[in-house]
Design a protein around this motif. Structure first.
Motif, PDB file in Angstrom:
ATOM      1  N   ALA A  46       0.841  -1.200   0.000  1.00 26.50           N
ATOM      2  CA  ALA A  46       0.000   0.000   0.000  1.00 26.50           C
ATOM      3  C   ALA A  46       0.872   1.243   0.000  1.00 26.50           C
ATOM      4  CB  ALA A  46      -0.930   0.005   1.207  1.00 26.50           C
ATOM      5  N   ILE A  47       0.406   2.245  -0.713  1.00 28.69           N
ATOM      6  CA  ILE A  47       1.036   3.555  -0.694  1.00 28.69           C
ATOM      7  C   ILE A  47       0.020   4.501  -0.079  1.00 28.69           C
ATOM      8  CG2 ILE A  47       2.113   5.385  -2.038  1.00 28.69           C
ATOM      9  CD1 ILE A  47       3.611   2.622  -2.050  1.00 28.69           C
ATOM     10  N   ARG A  48       0.431   5.216   0.980  1.00 31.08           N
ATOM     11  CA  ARG A  48      -0.480   6.071   1.737  1.00 31.08           C
ATOM     12  C   ARG A  48      -0.140   7.539   1.493  1.00 31.08           C
ATOM     13  NH1 ARG A  48      -0.106   5.981   8.188  1.00 31.08           N
ATOM     14  NH2 ARG A  48       1.664   7.315   7.717  1.00 31.08           N
ATOM     15  N   PRO A  92      -9.334   2.952 -11.232  1.00 29.94           N
ATOM     16  CA  PRO A  92      -7.977   3.016 -10.692  1.00 29.94           C
ATOM     17  C   PRO A  92      -7.523   1.767  -9.939  1.00 29.94           C
ATOM     18  CG  PRO A  92      -9.453   4.264  -9.308  1.00 29.94           C
ATOM     19  CD  PRO A  92     -10.246   3.843 -10.514  1.00 29.94           C
ATOM     20  N   GLY A  93      -8.452   0.932  -9.512  1.00 25.06           N
ATOM     21  CA  GLY A  93      -8.100  -0.228  -8.695  1.00 25.06           C
ATOM     22  C   GLY A  93      -8.515   0.013  -7.254  1.00 25.06           C
ATOM     23  N   PRO A  94      -8.134  -0.886  -6.344  1.00 25.49           N
ATOM     24  CA  PRO A  94      -8.583  -0.778  -4.959  1.00 25.49           C
ATOM     25  C   PRO A  94      -7.918   0.370  -4.193  1.00 25.49           C
ATOM     26  CG  PRO A  94      -7.141  -2.669  -5.208  1.00 25.49           C
ATOM     27  CD  PRO A  94      -7.358  -2.109  -6.579  1.00 25.49           C
ATOM     28  N   TYR A 107      -5.229   5.059   0.930  1.00 23.24           N
ATOM     29  CA  TYR A 107      -4.326   3.932   0.733  1.00 23.24           C
ATOM     30  C   TYR A 107      -4.572   3.346  -0.661  1.00 23.24           C
ATOM     31  CZ  TYR A 107      -3.617   3.973   5.792  1.00 23.24           C
ATOM     32  OH  TYR A 107      -3.300   4.322   7.084  1.00 23.24           O
ATOM     33  N   PHE A 108      -3.540   3.344  -1.481  1.00 22.14           N
ATOM     34  CA  PHE A 108      -3.602   2.778  -2.826  1.00 22.14           C
ATOM     35  C   PHE A 108      -2.984   1.390  -2.752  1.00 22.14           C
ATOM     36  CE2 PHE A 108      -3.395   7.344  -3.059  1.00 22.14           C
ATOM     37  CZ  PHE A 108      -4.369   7.666  -3.994  1.00 22.14           C
ATOM     38  N   LEU A 109      -3.769   0.362  -3.060  1.00 24.04           N
ATOM     39  CA  LEU A 109      -3.304  -1.020  -2.925  1.00 24.04           C
ATOM     40  C   LEU A 109      -2.707  -1.492  -4.246  1.00 24.04           C
ATOM     41  CD1 LEU A 109      -6.196  -2.548  -0.792  1.00 24.04           C
ATOM     42  CD2 LEU A 109      -4.232  -1.165  -0.080  1.00 24.04           C
ATOM     43  N   VAL A 128      -4.086  -1.388  -8.063  1.00 26.33           N
ATOM     44  CA  VAL A 128      -3.698  -0.120  -8.657  1.00 26.33           C
ATOM     45  C   VAL A 128      -2.395  -0.372  -9.410  1.00 26.33           C
ATOM     46  CG1 VAL A 128      -2.902   2.223  -8.146  1.00 26.33           C
ATOM     47  CG2 VAL A 128      -4.817   1.253  -6.848  1.00 26.33           C
ATOM     48  N   ASP A 129      -2.276   0.189 -10.616  1.00 28.59           N
ATOM     49  CA  ASP A 129      -1.064   0.043 -11.413  1.00 28.59           C
ATOM     50  C   ASP A 129       0.059   0.852 -10.752  1.00 28.59           C
ATOM     51  OD1 ASP A 129       1.017   0.694 -13.339  1.00 28.59           O
ATOM     52  OD2 ASP A 129      -0.325  -0.072 -14.887  1.00 28.59           O
TER      53      ASP A 129
END
Length: 135
Positions: free
Chosen positions: A26-28, A49-51, A63-65, A117-118
């Motif tokens: 995850a990127i926060r 975009p994804g989850p 949070y980008f998973l 997410v890409d």
């Protein structure tokens, strides 16, 4: 969405902590910057975009998973915190697809198994947003 499409790491109700680096990294990003990153990511991905998990209280983190193990392939700028394989355990809250999941919710639709997410596109957007923001 049926439960057969959900990854096994998404809880059936409420929310649960999941160890980053196992099922996902995850990127926060905090507050309005996280929303800005999500907006640009959604534009670049035709609204898919994804989850993405959003915290609706406190720091209002987004949070980008991304796929597990991929966060270490990038140098994330200040303002973007990486949760992935690390020396110490790092956990990310994951909400159920519906019901009372406060203070977390899916900012986009709940994830589909195998869809993330890409990380390339996310890194480009975050770098553009955080490295060129005059704030």
């Amino acid at each position: 969405m049926t439960s057969e499409n959900l990854p096994d790491w998404v809880p059936a109700s409420g929310h649960q902590l999941r160890l980053a680096g196992i099922h996902f990294d995850a990127i926060r990003v905090r507050g309005v910057r996280g929303e800005a990153v999500l907006h640009h990511l959604a534009v670049l991905t035709d609204g898919q975009p994804g989850p993405v998990v959003r915290e609706v209280a406190g720091g209002r983190w987004t949070y980008f998973l991304i796929p597990p193990g991929t966060s270490r392939d990038y140098e994330w700028p200040p303002g973007a915190t990486c949760f992935g394989p690390a020396v110490r355990d790092q956990y990310v809250g994951v909400p159920a697809p519906d019901g009372n999941t406060y203070p977390l919710h899916w900012r986009c639709d709940p994830p589909v198994a195998g869809v993330f997410v890409d990380p390339d596109v996310l890194h480009q957007v975050i770098t553009a947003q955080l490295c060129h923001d005059p704030e």
